[in-house]
Enzyme design. Structure first.
Site, PDB file in Angstrom:
ATOM      1  N   ASN A  77      47.757  37.401  35.497  1.00  0.00           N
ATOM      2  CA  ASN A  77      47.206  37.454  36.852  1.00  0.00           C
ATOM      3  C   ASN A  77      46.105  38.503  36.901  1.00  0.00           C
ATOM      4  O   ASN A  77      46.127  39.477  36.137  1.00  0.00           O
ATOM      5  CB  ASN A  77      48.306  37.827  37.848  1.00  0.00           C
TER       6      ASN A  77
ATOM      7  N   HIS B  87      44.177  41.138  39.622  1.00  0.00           N
ATOM      8  CA  HIS B  87      44.398  41.755  40.936  1.00  0.00           C
ATOM      9  C   HIS B  87      43.225  42.688  41.234  1.00  0.00           C
ATOM     10  O   HIS B  87      42.792  43.441  40.356  1.00  0.00           O
ATOM     11  CB  HIS B  87      45.724  42.524  40.908  1.00  0.00           C
TER      12      HIS B  87
ATOM     13  N   SER C 246      42.514  44.735  37.754  1.00  0.00           N
ATOM     14  CA  SER C 246      43.513  44.811  36.680  1.00  0.00           C
ATOM     15  C   SER C 246      43.947  43.413  36.286  1.00  0.00           C
ATOM     16  O   SER C 246      44.127  42.550  37.151  1.00  0.00           O
ATOM     17  CB  SER C 246      44.770  45.538  37.176  1.00  0.00           C
TER      18      SER C 246
ATOM     19  N   ASP D  40      53.335  41.803  41.020  1.00  0.00           N
ATOM     20  CA  ASP D  40      52.268  42.754  40.647  1.00  0.00           C
ATOM     21  C   ASP D  40      52.741  43.920  39.779  1.00  0.00           C
ATOM     22  O   ASP D  40      52.092  44.963  39.720  1.00  0.00           O
ATOM     23  CB  ASP D  40      51.563  43.340  41.894  1.00  0.00           C
TER      24      ASP D  40
HETATM   25  C1  GRF Z   1      40.318  37.776  43.354  1.00  0.00           C
HETATM   26  O1  GRF Z   1      39.922  38.899  44.056  1.00  0.00           O
HETATM   27  C2  GRF Z   1      41.529  38.095  42.520  1.00  0.00           C
HETATM   28  O2  GRF Z   1      41.592  39.419  42.105  1.00  0.00           O
HETATM   29  C3  GRF Z   1      42.664  37.799  43.452  1.00  0.00           C
HETATM   30  O3  GRF Z   1      42.240  36.696  44.216  1.00  0.00           O
HETATM   31  C4  GRF Z   1      40.820  36.666  44.266  1.00  0.00           C
HETATM   32  C5  GRF Z   1      40.388  35.305  43.820  1.00  0.00           C
HETATM   33  O4  GRF Z   1      39.021  35.091  43.978  1.00  0.00           O
HETATM   34  N1  GRF Z   1      43.898  37.577  42.743  1.00  0.00           N
HETATM   35  P1  GRF Z   1      38.368  33.768  43.437  1.00  0.00           P
HETATM   36  O5  GRF Z   1      39.072  32.592  44.107  1.00  0.00           O
HETATM   37  O6  GRF Z   1      38.539  33.746  41.956  1.00  0.00           O
HETATM   38  O7  GRF Z   1      36.926  33.851  43.852  1.00  0.00           O
END
Ligand code: GRF
Length: 196
Positions: free
Chosen positions: A107, A109, A141, A150
């Site tokens: 994932n 974040h 991260s 998380d």
């Molecule tokens: C990103 O900020 C990511 O960190 C979080 O969700 C958002 C997704 O953005 N998990 P995108 O759909 O890839 O533009």
């Protein structure tokens, strides 16, 4: 060749950065499919444009959480998934999937975990909290997904500065730009650590 499956709920700009890296040969894998929890999202358009199979699996279509979990698992198994990539997937991954794909779900974040992670910290909530705290740096991260939200092992991070009188939208953009660099880099490296 290893198979990546991406799960997304929104715009999918991270998904796009992964598509671009695969097409440029920087990630040595195939994107076997995209799973979304709802129709009409931009990530689905990106998949279609690049001939990536899509599946929409929405929990509300199933009478039990177990049925939903099994459907997700079946789709992942059908695509012979080696690595699951969460790219803005706004649903908790069912425990059954986490157990079946132990250490094979990543994932991204938009904060320097363990700060600003866990329940409620998604989207602009994260950046607003960073600005309210007075922190002078933030970032993104990539971590392995474990059963605790998380909290799985962090694989890598990139830091960005937080400026005086910064706007949340500007901070979000600064972090997202780095996400597009960090995620493909970590995926590429992580894929070399396990054999098919
Ligand atoms: C990103 O900020 C990511 O960190 C979080 O969700 C958002 C997704 O953005 N998990 P995108 O759909 O890839 O533009």
């Amino acid at each position: 060749m290893k198979n990546i499956v991406v799960l997304a709920s929104g715009s999918g700009s991270n998904f796009q950065s992964i598509i671009d890296s695969v097409e440029a040969g920087k990630i040595n894998a195939r994107i076997a499919g995209l799973i979304s929890n709802k129709p009409g999202i931009k990530a689905l358009d990106r998949a279609t444009k690049h001939n990536i199979p899509c599946s929409i699996i929405s929990e509300k279509e199933y009478s039990t959480h177990l049925e939903f979990s099994k459907t997700l698992l079946r789709q992942l198994d059908n695509w012979d998934t080696d690595l699951i990539i969460l790219a803005g997937y706004l649903r908790k991954i069912p425990t059954l999937v986490i157990q079946n794909y132990k250490n094979r779900i990543l994932n991204i974040h938009p904060s320097l975990l363990p700060k600003y992670g866990g329940k409620g910290f998604y989207g602009m909530n994260v950046h607003n909290a960073v600005l309210e705290s007075g922190d002078t740096e933030s970032g993104c991260s990539v971590h392995i997904v474990s059963e605790e939200y998380d909290k799985g092992p962090i694989l890598d991070q990139i830091k960005v500065p937080v400026y005086k009188n910064d706007a949340p939208e500007k901070l979000a953009k600064r972090v997202l730009e780095q996400e597009h660099i960090l995620y493909p880099r970590v995926i590429s490296k992580y894929l070399t650590t396990f054999s098919k």
